[in-house]
Design a protein around this motif. Structure first.
Motif, PDB file in Angstrom:
ATOM      1  N   GLN A  37     -53.487  -1.216  13.562  1.00 38.49           N
ATOM      2  CA  GLN A  37     -55.174  -1.606  13.793  1.00 38.49           C
ATOM      3  C   GLN A  37     -55.976  -1.899  13.638  1.00 38.49           C
ATOM      4  N   TRP A  64     -59.455  -2.977  15.104  1.00 40.56           N
ATOM      5  CA  TRP A  64     -60.862  -2.350  14.762  1.00 40.56           C
ATOM      6  C   TRP A  64     -61.944  -3.655  14.440  1.00 40.56           C
ATOM      7  N   LEU A 100     -58.575  -0.247  24.845  1.00 45.56           N
ATOM      8  CA  LEU A 100     -58.758  -0.505  23.447  1.00 45.56           C
ATOM      9  C   LEU A 100     -59.430   0.727  22.733  1.00 45.56           C
ATOM     10  N   ALA A 150     -56.840   3.319  23.087  1.00 45.96           N
ATOM     11  CA  ALA A 150     -55.461   3.466  22.842  1.00 45.96           C
ATOM     12  C   ALA A 150     -55.283   2.721  21.613  1.00 45.96           C
ATOM     13  N   VAL A 151     -55.443   0.954  21.730  1.00 47.40           N
ATOM     14  CA  VAL A 151     -55.071   0.235  20.541  1.00 47.40           C
ATOM     15  C   VAL A 151     -55.332   0.920  19.404  1.00 47.40           C
ATOM     16  N   LEU A 152     -56.847   1.652  19.511  1.00 46.72           N
ATOM     17  CA  LEU A 152     -57.848   0.982  17.883  1.00 46.72           C
ATOM     18  C   LEU A 152     -56.832   2.731  17.801  1.00 46.72           C
ATOM     19  N   VAL A 153     -56.824   3.922  17.988  1.00 49.18           N
ATOM     20  CA  VAL A 153     -56.338   5.052  17.553  1.00 49.18           C
ATOM     21  C   VAL A 153     -55.050   5.784  17.390  1.00 49.18           C
ATOM     22  N   LYS A 154     -54.158   5.154  18.826  1.00 46.74           N
ATOM     23  CA  LYS A 154     -52.962   5.453  18.595  1.00 46.74           C
ATOM     24  C   LYS A 154     -52.142   5.590  17.774  1.00 46.74           C
ATOM     25  N   LYS A 155     -51.132   5.826  17.081  1.00 43.75           N
ATOM     26  CA  LYS A 155     -49.746   5.466  16.664  1.00 43.75           C
ATOM     27  C   LYS A 155     -48.944   4.771  16.237  1.00 43.75           C
ATOM     28  N   MET A 165     -49.899   1.767  21.679  1.00 41.66           N
ATOM     29  CA  MET A 165     -50.340   0.690  21.355  1.00 41.66           C
ATOM     30  C   MET A 165     -50.998  -0.100  22.811  1.00 41.66           C
ATOM     31  N   VAL A 192     -46.944   3.408  12.952  1.00 42.78           N
ATOM     32  CA  VAL A 192     -48.164   2.192  12.138  1.00 42.78           C
ATOM     33  C   VAL A 192     -48.367   2.055  11.027  1.00 42.78           C
ATOM     34  N   GLU A 193     -48.620   3.661  10.537  1.00 44.75           N
ATOM     35  CA  GLU A 193     -49.090   3.879   9.790  1.00 44.75           C
ATOM     36  C   GLU A 193     -47.323   4.221   8.616  1.00 44.75           C
ATOM     37  N   ARG A 218     -46.348   0.724   7.748  1.00 43.59           N
ATOM     38  CA  ARG A 218     -47.502   0.231   6.778  1.00 43.59           C
ATOM     39  C   ARG A 218     -46.003   0.098   5.611  1.00 43.59           C
ATOM     40  N   ARG A 254     -43.166  -0.439   4.529  1.00 44.75           N
ATOM     41  CA  ARG A 254     -43.399  -2.004   4.105  1.00 44.75           C
ATOM     42  C   ARG A 254     -43.679  -2.112   2.875  1.00 44.75           C
TER      43      ARG A 254
END
Lengths: 614, 114
Positions: free
Chosen positions: A595, A599, B17, B19-24, B29, B106-107, B110, B113
């Motif tokens: 993300q 951004w 955009l 949705a892509v930027l903010v949704k987790k 996304m 996504v978090e 991460r 991983r």
């Protein structure tokens, strides 16, 4: 028929490549020595031509015209470099064990001679970079950290120079020295180049040449780089390569001296820009000499001493009078020969003993008598004992500083000379005299090539010491006038006279009288070194009588406050901060979060939208 | 006065955009990506629209002068196919991610991983 100038410049490089490619022990040394001897032979051959006219050569490569010229001044610098270069080649025949060293040592020889002969900024910069790269590779082999320190500072200097060249090119449209010189001369009255731009160019050149010359505060690479390489190569590194920096300052005078004078004016009767250089030199002399006194490692001591002695050259150039230039140019020669000799002596000591610390050495004079004699000549010359080259040049610098009414600068030279005495005494005492550690009992004299190399550099020390007129006569030709009068043995300046022959004769007679007194005195009986005064107590072999550690401890204690501030630590800290910054930058931006990359995209789109592209 | 098509298309892009930027959630996304793609296609087509003309198919009574711009339509045709292909691939990646990590956040991914 290849042009002679090209042979002078590229013969060492070609020899280096051949020596590296063949890599046959014995043959590579021979090729290397021949390659290093060629420039000197050609320079000697061209000497009669040079004093009456210039020798020019230019070739066009990829749209640039590279110009080389042999005139009185470039001949002088190239000859000094070649003299040191041949001594280096002989020395390396003994000390170097790999063809890698030969390749890069001879490559830097080409770089230095090329820098001196260049007459335009393209070839100047190319060969400057070649010289930096080759010397960096020499250090890289032995110590990565020190080599990187040298490389980063050199790169800062080189690119400062590139920016300055770019500004000059933008303003004058020329890259060759002659056109730039004329354009700058005319611009002094036109003033199309503003004060700010002139100061910027001046500062950039000061950085560029200050790095190579090792002027404080840009000297921090010198102690590491001079130590962590083949010591025979350091002969060239400190004897000739550092002169590229001094030559750069001279070039600055030639190219834009008048323009700088017109822009910056005078300061208490001195040229402002030259005054800055003079103080840079004076600070370098004092700081480096103090640090040299406090070193515990033979290589570090001479590294700092080298920095300090190049400071003399800058200081002399900064005095701004023709006498100052003469003194500086003379010191270029004498520093090259005595410091070259010092490094060869160091090379011999390190080769034969394998030790570099003062604490491990002592009493070597008996084991290596020839090396000791050579070391003594170097010591006398550096400390400025009259019938040697170092005295004549320092005397000229003093005369110049006093004549220019620079009491503080002259004081700095004086202090520097005193300190120079202090550190060469340290060298004499700890290495040559006193009790010999038991593991040095089977040390032998240095090998023959190294002794030849020392002799090559010791002879000029003596010859130019007894007959300094040989040099000053030539310097008068460079400077275009009777700057230093006199004949072969006498130097006459407006304020004083130095008769080297008379001093030599007086010294010889004095030594003869003292010798007679000694010979006809009481009977001489040889005793072992341990049979000595120790407050009346008996002394055994295990007892260490020589002071080998912290020789100048009271001085170090007196300077405690000043030694707290170190440029070395400052740069290390700066490097650490930069590294941390780069690391956090990487972690912040290249973070593996899908993300955040989106951004970045969104932000760029927003910027484009605001800009009106979208 | 901005055309309603442009407004709608750009709004769709911005929603995607967002949705892509903010949704987790990865799937959300991807939905955002799909919406964005639809918006782009709509924008492209509306660029080529000329008021009052008909489809660019040469037939009875419709010459080159009566048709809308055909180039954006060809572009969009290509873009739709590409969009479907990327969506399909991204969805398969999402499946693999779910198999591997057991989550679609996504978090979390991460963190797992390392």
């Amino acid at each position: 028929m290849i042009n002679e100038l090209l042979i002078i410049i590229f013969a060492p490089l070609v020899a280096g490549v051949i020596a590296w490619a063949l890599d046959i022990k014995g043959l590579r040394e021979l090729i290397g020595i021949v390659g290093a001897a060629v420039p000197l032979a050609y320079l000697a051959k061209l000497y009669p031509t040079v004093i009456s006219e210039t020798v020019d050569y230019s070739l066009t490569i990829s749209g640039f015209t590279l110009q080389f010229q042999l005139n009185t001044m470039t001949w002088y610098f190239a000859t000094v470099a070649s003299l040191v270069g041949i001594a280096m080649a002989f020395g390396m025949a003994s000390t170097s064990k790999s063809s890698y060293d030969w390749l890069f040592a001879l490559m830097s020889f080409t770089g230095v001679v090329g820098v001196f002969l260049s007459q335009d900024f393209i070839s100047f910069f190319l060969l400057w970079e070649l010289m930096t790269f080759a010397s960096f590779m020499m250090v890289l082999r032995r110590n990565r950290h020190e080599s990187l320190k040298y490389f980063v500072l050199s790169v800062i200097g080189a690119y400062a120079m590139l920016i300055a060249i770019g500004i000059l090119y933008a303003k004058t449209g020329a890259l060759d020295f002659e056109s730039i010189r004329q354009a700058m001369y005319i611009d002094a009255s036109l003033g199309t180049m503003s004060t700010r731009e002139t100061v910027l160019v001046f500062a950039l050149f000061l950085t560029a040449f200050g790095v190579k010359a090792g002027a404080v505060p840009l000297h921090v690479w010198a102690p590491g780089a001079y130590s962590e390489t083949d010591q025979s190569y350091t002969t060239f590194f400190s004897g000739a390569l550092s002169k590229a920096g001094a030559y750069g300052f001279l070039l600055l005078y030639i190219l834009m001296g008048y323009k700088l004078y017109a822009t910056l004016g005078t300061f208490h009767g001195h040229l402002t820009f030259a005054y800055i250089i003079a103080w840079m030199g004076a600070i370098t002399v004092v700081v480096a000499s103090f640090l040299a006194v406090l070193q515990e490692d033979i290589r570090k001591l001479f590294a700092y001493s080298s920095v300090g002695q190049v400071g003399y050259i800058l200081l002399a150039f900064g005095v701004g009078s023709t006498l100052g230039l003469a003194g500086g140019l003379f010191h270029v020669l004498s520093h090259a020969v005595f410091k070259g000799l010092f490094w060869l002596v160091t090379a011999a000591i390190i080769l034969q003993t394998g030790k570099t610390q003062f604490k491990d050495m002592g009493g070597l004079a008996r084991k290596m008598p020839f090396t000791f004699a050579m070391g003594l000549i170097a010591v006398l010359s550096l400390a400025g004992i009259p019938p040697l080259a170092g005295f004549a040049s320092k005397w000229l610098i003093y005369e110049a500083a006093i004549q220019a009414h620079m009491p503080l600068v002259a004081g700095a030279i004086f202090l520097g000379s005193g300190l120079a005495f202090a550190y060469v005494v340290r060298f004499l005492y700890s290495v040559w005299f006193g009790q010999r550690p038991s593991d040095l009992e089977d040390v032998k004299e240095a090998p023959l090539p190294l002794l030849i190399a020392m002799a090559i550099l010791a002879i000029p020390n003596l010859v130019f010491g007894v007959a300094p007129g040989l040099v000053t006569e030539y310097l008068n030709k460079i400077l275009g006038g009777e700057v230093v009068g006199g004949d072969y043995y006498r130097l006459v300046t407006p304020t004083g006279t130095y008769n080297a022959l008379l001093v030599t004769i007086a010294l010889v007679i004095g030594i003869a009288i003292a010798g007679l007194v000694y010979l006809y005195g009481a009977r001489v009986r040889k005793i072992p070194v341990t049979n000595t005064y120790q407050s009346g107590n008996p002394v055994t072999e295990e007892f260490n009588l020589s002071i080998r550690r912290n020789f100048y401890r009271p001085l170090a204690e007196a300077l405690e406050f000043w030694l707290k501030y170190s440029w070395d630590r400052f740069y290390e800290r700066l490097a650490g901060l930069t590294e941390d910054f780069a690391d956090s930058l990487r972690q912040a931006f290249y973070n593996g979060n899908v993300q955040s990359y989106s951004w970045y995209l969104a932000i760029v789109l927003l910027i484009l939208a605001l800009w009106g592209v979208l | 006065m901005i055309s309603v098509y442009y407004f709608g298309a750009i709004s769709l892009i911005l929603i995607g955009l967002y949705a892509v930027l903010v949704k987790k959630n990865v799937l959300k996304m991807l939905i955002g990506l799909s919406i964005m793609e639809t918006g782009v296609n709509l924008l492209l087509v509306s660029v080529g629209y000329i008021s009052g003309r008909s489809a660019p198919i040469l037939s009875e009574g419709i010459g080159p002068n009566q048709a809308v711009d055909p180039i954006p339509q060809a572009l969009v045709l290509t873009a739709i196919v590409i969009g479907v292909a990327t969506t399909a691939m991204a969805l398969s990646v999402a499946m693999i991610i779910y198999e591997r990590y057991g989550t679609l956040n996504v978090e979390e991914i991460r963190r797992l991983r390392g």
